[in-house]
Design a protein around this motif. Sequence first.
Motif, PDB file in Angstrom:
ATOM      1  N   VAL A 183       0.908  -1.248  -0.026  1.00 52.75           N
ATOM      2  CA  VAL A 183      -0.084  -0.056  -0.148  1.00 52.75           C
ATOM      3  C   VAL A 183       0.959   1.173  -0.083  1.00 52.75           C
ATOM      4  O   VAL A 183       1.678   1.617   0.762  1.00 52.75           O
ATOM      5  N   ASP A 184       0.529   2.205  -0.983  1.00 52.35           N
ATOM      6  CA  ASP A 184       1.231   3.395  -1.013  1.00 52.35           C
ATOM      7  C   ASP A 184       0.445   4.355  -0.155  1.00 52.35           C
ATOM      8  O   ASP A 184      -0.632   4.693  -0.491  1.00 52.35           O
ATOM      9  N   ASN A 185       1.067   4.661   1.128  1.00 48.84           N
ATOM     10  CA  ASN A 185       0.134   5.426   2.264  1.00 48.84           C
ATOM     11  C   ASN A 185       0.462   6.834   2.068  1.00 48.84           C
ATOM     12  O   ASN A 185       0.193   7.350   3.149  1.00 48.84           O
ATOM     13  N   THR A 186       1.156   7.259   1.138  1.00 51.80           N
ATOM     14  CA  THR A 186       1.478   8.835   0.986  1.00 51.80           C
ATOM     15  C   THR A 186       0.658   9.566   1.343  1.00 51.80           C
ATOM     16  O   THR A 186       0.524  10.803   1.997  1.00 51.80           O
ATOM     17  N   PHE A 187      -0.807   9.606   0.783  1.00 51.05           N
ATOM     18  CA  PHE A 187      -1.941  10.586   0.807  1.00 51.05           C
ATOM     19  C   PHE A 187      -2.249  10.577   2.168  1.00 51.05           C
ATOM     20  O   PHE A 187      -2.964  11.494   2.881  1.00 51.05           O
ATOM     21  N   THR A 208       8.649  12.681   0.571  1.00 52.72           N
ATOM     22  CA  THR A 208       8.482  13.928   0.271  1.00 52.72           C
ATOM     23  C   THR A 208       7.482  14.763   0.741  1.00 52.72           C
ATOM     24  O   THR A 208       7.373  15.993   0.965  1.00 52.72           O
ATOM     25  N   LYS A 209       6.473  14.331   1.071  1.00 54.49           N
ATOM     26  CA  LYS A 209       5.163  14.719   1.453  1.00 54.49           C
ATOM     27  C   LYS A 209       4.759  15.031   2.697  1.00 54.49           C
ATOM     28  O   LYS A 209       5.630  15.757   3.102  1.00 54.49           O
ATOM     29  N   TYR A 210       3.640  14.395   3.193  1.00 54.06           N
ATOM     30  CA  TYR A 210       3.521  14.523   4.635  1.00 54.06           C
ATOM     31  C   TYR A 210       4.500  14.266   5.762  1.00 54.06           C
ATOM     32  O   TYR A 210       4.590  14.848   6.721  1.00 54.06           O
TER      33      TYR A 210
HETATM   34  N1  PLP Z   1       3.350   7.770  -4.538  1.00 46.23           N
HETATM   35  C1  PLP Z   1       2.485   8.998  -4.585  1.00 46.23           C
HETATM   36  C2  PLP Z   1       1.154   8.807  -4.127  1.00 46.23           C
HETATM   37  C3  PLP Z   1       2.963  10.133  -5.145  1.00 46.23           C
HETATM   38  O1  PLP Z   1       1.995  11.195  -5.195  1.00 46.23           O
HETATM   39  C4  PLP Z   1       4.250  10.339  -5.448  1.00 46.23           C
HETATM   40  C5  PLP Z   1       4.966  11.531  -5.931  1.00 46.23           C
HETATM   41  O2  PLP Z   1       4.172  12.569  -6.006  1.00 46.23           O
HETATM   42  C6  PLP Z   1       5.071   9.245  -5.328  1.00 46.23           C
HETATM   43  C7  PLP Z   1       4.691   8.004  -5.012  1.00 46.23           C
HETATM   44  C8  PLP Z   1       6.631   9.253  -5.811  1.00 46.23           C
HETATM   45  O3  PLP Z   1       7.330   9.793  -4.990  1.00 46.23           O
HETATM   46  P1  PLP Z   1       8.582  10.891  -4.763  1.00 46.23           P
HETATM   47  O4  PLP Z   1       8.334  11.986  -5.953  1.00 46.23           O
HETATM   48  O5  PLP Z   1       9.261  11.003  -3.687  1.00 46.23           O
HETATM   49  O6  PLP Z   1       9.614  10.031  -5.953  1.00 46.23           O
END
Ligand code: PLP
Length: 394
Positions: A183-187, A208-210
Amino acid sequence: MGKKKSRFETEVIHSGYWPNEHQDSLVPPLYQTSTFTFTSAEQGERRFAGQEEGFIYSRLGNPTVKILEERMAVLEQGEAGLAFSSGMAAVSAVLVALTKTGDHILCSQGVYGCTFGLLELLKGKYGIEHDFSLMESAEALDQEILPNTACIYIETPINPTMKLVDLELVAMVANKKGIPVVVDNTFCSPYIQTPLTLGCNVVIHSATKYICGHGDVIAGLVIGEKEFIRQVSRTTQKDIGGIISPFDAWLLLRGIKTLPVRMDRHCENALRLFEFMKSHPKIESVYFPGDPEHQDYSIAKKQMKQSGGLISFTIKGSKVSAQQFMNQLQLIKIAVSLGDAETLIQHPATMTHAVVPEEERKKMGIEDNLLRLSVGLEAWEDIQEDLDQALERI
Ligand code: PLP
């Protein structure tokens, strides 16, 4: 802080770090070094053979980075963590570790543009196929998981359409078949959603994000079982080399301390702006997990602690109308990325998802008049006034 488990708001500040192991420094020191010295040739031999704990070379491990990795493992409630030079370095290290030629990856109906690009690269160069799935029912998933499916790859909320995937449901089906769920939990960040507690196996972040929160670092993270993390660390990370720099790890450790405070404010601001946008005559549709009319609202209630800081929406009109609107904004910055203190807006069809062919983009629900707003930490009234004046002018 001893070994006692504390609340999230405490763990973001203390976990993974013991001052007495670092000259009593309150703040984790920055070990800005590429390599580590051995007291003897024999000690070097023992460290390389894994017979003695200790650092060797910063591509294989670094004390500042280790603190970050341990802290993130605690926050995601996983066994171990691993830090990378970017979110994409993390995504590629995991997918390369989990697949081989002839395998298949089942993905959520929409992924970040560069993840889409990576999937295409894996297909074209190594014959690793992929399919996209709505993942709406156990029956459908049963059919879509093929004998050669090596892993399931999910974004939820999906970037940028904000559709959700029921993580517990997918994990239940996949666990029975022994297929790892990534799971990509970035959001969300672990403050809002912890996929490992729902039965998923691996969590990825674009840190990079939160996680960073200040827009000054590109980094990635992976959290999962100790053995899996060890394997990625010793193979696809060590040999491909997408490691984080100690300084970026140090900045992330600083940023993480305020994660809960920042997330509360992002979420509160987003809720207020959603109310405004929902009723604006020049806005066609708003996609936000906190909307009781959102198609996946029940999933949001089940697996997300709050609705997050991202809102996608369509402007009435065309791509040109969307671009004209963006050009009128004064406070809100036109930029990709998200999770920063500054409110950012981007046009997915021509920016983050421009690499996705038009037909695929439409299937994912990325229309030409769709915009994605990453709500920042400014006073919500100022963000709203900026949106309002720009809408007035189109
Ligand atoms: N996963 C999601 C949901 C993203 O929004 C991003 C970048 O915007 C990435 C992965 C990739 O991350 P990075 O830009 O740190 O390589």
